[in-house]
Write an enzyme that holds these catalytic residues in place. Sequence first.
Site, PDB file in Angstrom:
ATOM      1  N   GLN A 115     -10.385  -2.637   2.170  1.00 55.17           N
ATOM      2  CA  GLN A 115      -9.895  -3.319   3.365  1.00 55.17           C
ATOM      3  C   GLN A 115      -9.864  -2.421   4.605  1.00 55.17           C
ATOM      4  O   GLN A 115      -9.408  -2.836   5.657  1.00 55.17           O
ATOM      5  CB  GLN A 115      -8.532  -3.963   3.106  1.00 55.17           C
ATOM      6  CG  GLN A 115      -7.379  -2.991   2.964  1.00 55.17           C
ATOM      7  CD  GLN A 115      -6.140  -3.708   2.483  1.00 55.17           C
ATOM      8  OE1 GLN A 115      -6.052  -4.172   1.360  1.00 55.17           O
ATOM      9  NE2 GLN A 115      -5.139  -3.813   3.356  1.00 55.17           N
ATOM     10  N   GLY A 125       4.670 -10.359   3.643  1.00 54.00           N
ATOM     11  CA  GLY A 125       5.505 -10.291   4.843  1.00 54.00           C
ATOM     12  C   GLY A 125       4.940 -11.080   6.016  1.00 54.00           C
ATOM     13  O   GLY A 125       3.738 -11.127   6.236  1.00 54.00           O
ATOM     14  N   SER A 141       6.625  -0.466  10.279  1.00 50.01           N
ATOM     15  CA  SER A 141       5.274  -0.321   9.731  1.00 50.01           C
ATOM     16  C   SER A 141       5.094   1.086   9.172  1.00 50.01           C
ATOM     17  O   SER A 141       5.666   2.051   9.701  1.00 50.01           O
ATOM     18  CB  SER A 141       4.245  -0.546  10.849  1.00 50.01           C
ATOM     19  OG  SER A 141       2.977  -0.067  10.453  1.00 50.01           O
ATOM     20  N   ASP A 200       2.421  -9.519   8.730  1.00 49.37           N
ATOM     21  CA  ASP A 200       0.966  -9.716   8.658  1.00 49.37           C
ATOM     22  C   ASP A 200       0.735 -11.225   8.494  1.00 49.37           C
ATOM     23  O   ASP A 200       0.360 -11.683   7.420  1.00 49.37           O
ATOM     24  CB  ASP A 200       0.394  -8.946   7.475  1.00 49.37           C
ATOM     25  CG  ASP A 200       0.673  -7.456   7.579  1.00 49.37           C
ATOM     26  OD1 ASP A 200      -0.233  -6.712   7.954  1.00 49.37           O
ATOM     27  OD2 ASP A 200       1.821  -7.042   7.312  1.00 49.37           O
ATOM     28  N   GLN A 219      -2.606 -12.543   7.366  1.00 45.47           N
ATOM     29  CA  GLN A 219      -2.826 -12.164   5.966  1.00 45.47           C
ATOM     30  C   GLN A 219      -2.067 -13.104   5.025  1.00 45.47           C
ATOM     31  O   GLN A 219      -2.618 -13.593   4.037  1.00 45.47           O
ATOM     32  CB  GLN A 219      -2.365 -10.723   5.757  1.00 45.47           C
ATOM     33  CG  GLN A 219      -2.391 -10.281   4.317  1.00 45.47           C
ATOM     34  CD  GLN A 219      -2.043  -8.810   4.177  1.00 45.47           C
ATOM     35  OE1 GLN A 219      -2.871  -7.942   4.398  1.00 45.47           O
ATOM     36  NE2 GLN A 219      -0.801  -8.519   3.828  1.00 45.47           N
ATOM     37  N   MET A 275       0.846  -1.202   0.000  1.00 49.77           N
ATOM     38  CA  MET A 275       0.000   0.000   0.000  1.00 49.77           C
ATOM     39  C   MET A 275       0.881   1.252   0.000  1.00 49.77           C
ATOM     40  O   MET A 275       0.408   2.351   0.343  1.00 49.77           O
ATOM     41  CB  MET A 275      -0.931  -0.010   1.199  1.00 49.77           C
ATOM     42  CG  MET A 275      -1.915  -1.186   1.137  1.00 49.77           C
ATOM     43  SD  MET A 275      -3.433  -0.888   2.043  1.00 49.77           S
ATOM     44  CE  MET A 275      -2.811  -0.659   3.685  1.00 49.77           C
ATOM     45  N   LEU A 322       6.643   3.225   1.515  1.00 46.52           N
ATOM     46  CA  LEU A 322       7.576   2.099   1.608  1.00 46.52           C
ATOM     47  C   LEU A 322       8.652   2.322   2.677  1.00 46.52           C
ATOM     48  O   LEU A 322       9.158   3.430   2.846  1.00 46.52           O
ATOM     49  CB  LEU A 322       8.235   1.873   0.239  1.00 46.52           C
ATOM     50  CG  LEU A 322       7.241   1.557  -0.900  1.00 46.52           C
ATOM     51  CD1 LEU A 322       7.991   1.406  -2.222  1.00 46.52           C
ATOM     52  CD2 LEU A 322       6.416   0.306  -0.599  1.00 46.52           C
ATOM     53  N   GLY A 378      10.997  -2.724   5.602  1.00 48.23           N
ATOM     54  CA  GLY A 378      10.292  -4.010   5.584  1.00 48.23           C
ATOM     55  C   GLY A 378       9.901  -4.369   4.155  1.00 48.23           C
ATOM     56  O   GLY A 378      10.137  -5.488   3.679  1.00 48.23           O
ATOM     57  N   HIS A 379       9.315  -3.391   3.440  1.00 49.98           N
ATOM     58  CA  HIS A 379       8.952  -3.622   2.040  1.00 49.98           C
ATOM     59  C   HIS A 379      10.214  -3.895   1.193  1.00 49.98           C
ATOM     60  O   HIS A 379      10.228  -4.788   0.349  1.00 49.98           O
ATOM     61  CB  HIS A 379       8.261  -2.389   1.444  1.00 49.98           C
ATOM     62  CG  HIS A 379       6.964  -2.010   2.113  1.00 49.98           C
ATOM     63  ND1 HIS A 379       6.786  -0.828   2.783  1.00 49.98           N
ATOM     64  CD2 HIS A 379       5.773  -2.649   2.201  1.00 49.98           C
ATOM     65  CE1 HIS A 379       5.563  -0.738   3.245  1.00 49.98           C
ATOM     66  NE2 HIS A 379       4.918  -1.834   2.917  1.00 49.98           N
TER      67      HIS A 379
HETATM   68  P1  AMP Z   1       1.492  -2.913   3.478  1.00 52.52           P
HETATM   69  O1  AMP Z   1       2.048  -1.889   2.562  1.00 52.52           O
HETATM   70  O2  AMP Z   1       1.561  -2.537   4.922  1.00 52.52           O
HETATM   71  O3  AMP Z   1       0.147  -3.421   3.036  1.00 52.52           O
HETATM   72  O4  AMP Z   1       2.466  -4.150   3.362  1.00 52.52           O
HETATM   73  C1  AMP Z   1       2.784  -4.710   2.114  1.00 52.52           C
HETATM   74  C2  AMP Z   1       3.557  -5.982   2.346  1.00 52.52           C
HETATM   75  O5  AMP Z   1       4.718  -5.690   3.102  1.00 52.52           O
HETATM   76  C3  AMP Z   1       2.759  -7.028   3.152  1.00 52.52           C
HETATM   77  O6  AMP Z   1       3.034  -8.316   2.633  1.00 52.52           O
HETATM   78  C4  AMP Z   1       3.307  -6.862   4.535  1.00 52.52           C
HETATM   79  O7  AMP Z   1       3.229  -8.047   5.306  1.00 52.52           O
HETATM   80  C5  AMP Z   1       4.758  -6.523   4.232  1.00 52.52           C
HETATM   81  N1  AMP Z   1       5.374  -5.848   5.360  1.00 52.52           N
HETATM   82  C6  AMP Z   1       4.947  -4.721   5.983  1.00 52.52           C
HETATM   83  N2  AMP Z   1       5.752  -4.443   7.035  1.00 52.52           N
HETATM   84  C7  AMP Z   1       6.698  -5.412   7.075  1.00 52.52           C
HETATM   85  C8  AMP Z   1       7.789  -5.699   7.937  1.00 52.52           C
HETATM   86  N3  AMP Z   1       8.102  -4.928   8.970  1.00 52.52           N
HETATM   87  N4  AMP Z   1       8.522  -6.804   7.691  1.00 52.52           N
HETATM   88  C9  AMP Z   1       8.218  -7.613   6.639  1.00 52.52           C
HETATM   89  N5  AMP Z   1       7.205  -7.403   5.793  1.00 52.52           N
HETATM   90  C10 AMP Z   1       6.449  -6.320   6.009  1.00 52.52           C
END
Ligand code: AMP
Length: 289
Positions: free
Chosen positions: A66, A152, A190, A155, A158, A35, A38, A41-42
């Site tokens: 969502q 990731g 996050s 989640d 998820q 989303m 970035l 983690g991303h």
């Molecule tokens: P989001 O942009 O928050 O929807 O996350 C997109 C993807 O990045 C999802 O698969 C999340 O699980 C993953 N993600 C977000 N934060 C982290 C993190 N700290 N470590 C690993 N993956 C992450």
Amino acid sequence: MIASTVKIIRAKKELRTQIKEWHMKGLRVGMVPTMGALHHGHLSLIKEIQKHVDKVVVSIFVNPKQFGPNEDFDKYPRQETADIKKLAEVHTDLLYAPSAKEIYPEGFLTNVKVTKITEGLCASKRPGHFDGVTTVVTKLLLQCLPDVALFGEKDFQQYTVLKQLADDLDIPTEVMCGKLIRDEDGLATSSRNVYLTPDARQIALEIPKTLKRIVDEIEGNIRPIEESLNRGIEHLLKSGVKEIQYLEIRKSQNLEPVTDAITEPSRVLIAAVVGGVRLIDNMPIQKPQ
Ligand code: AMP
């Protein structure tokens, strides 16, 4: 590091054409749906998937379906220019950034639902959340048809739901899990962490510390599960965590609840609100020796 140029596509038709061209050349394609906003983690997911494929597509789409009516859809951070710079630094090949209309054109009527494992945990306070996630990820995977998609571990529910979705619907994409990335102080990275004040962040740090204590107590047979969880809840509330939406142990394979004893690899998972920010985290627990 020298940044490369990221190709940007906003229309599904153009995306299909590009992916088809890569597949015709025998190249393997990986997708990392996000989303945006970035963070490392991303970026770690992008670096991980690069080991498995030749071309990487990252999607950025803040999916309205969502978010609940009282959630932070409007104020969710959107920073495409900064995101593109980060994507270039890790040599992402393509950014797919569709508009809401491209994903949900007028007359859209379909809802994709995974049952059972979408109950409890994050769904308890976010009804409909996983339907929004499974609907958009089905669309993103079908629009791109990547060989691999990486989600990731942060989640974890998820990821489990999306793996089930791809298996159940015979989507020809291998769904993989990328490891959870933490900031230096231990907080799970996050996009929402930017909303934490320095004081709230100090309180939030008690979340990973408490999870670690619970893992140690259970793996070391120091305390029964229920007592360890209750002490964790008590400690977090005393530390200033405003609301604990859940603190539970589930089997890693199928998310079945664990209350008595760890008989197979499991996880302690939490969602809590600190300083008005909803945070989630989890850690693996091995069967005690
Ligand atoms: P989001 O942009 O928050 O929807 O996350 C997109 C993807 O990045 C999802 O698969 C999340 O699980 C993953 N993600 C977000 N934060 C982290 C993190 N700290 N470590 C690993 N993956 C992450």
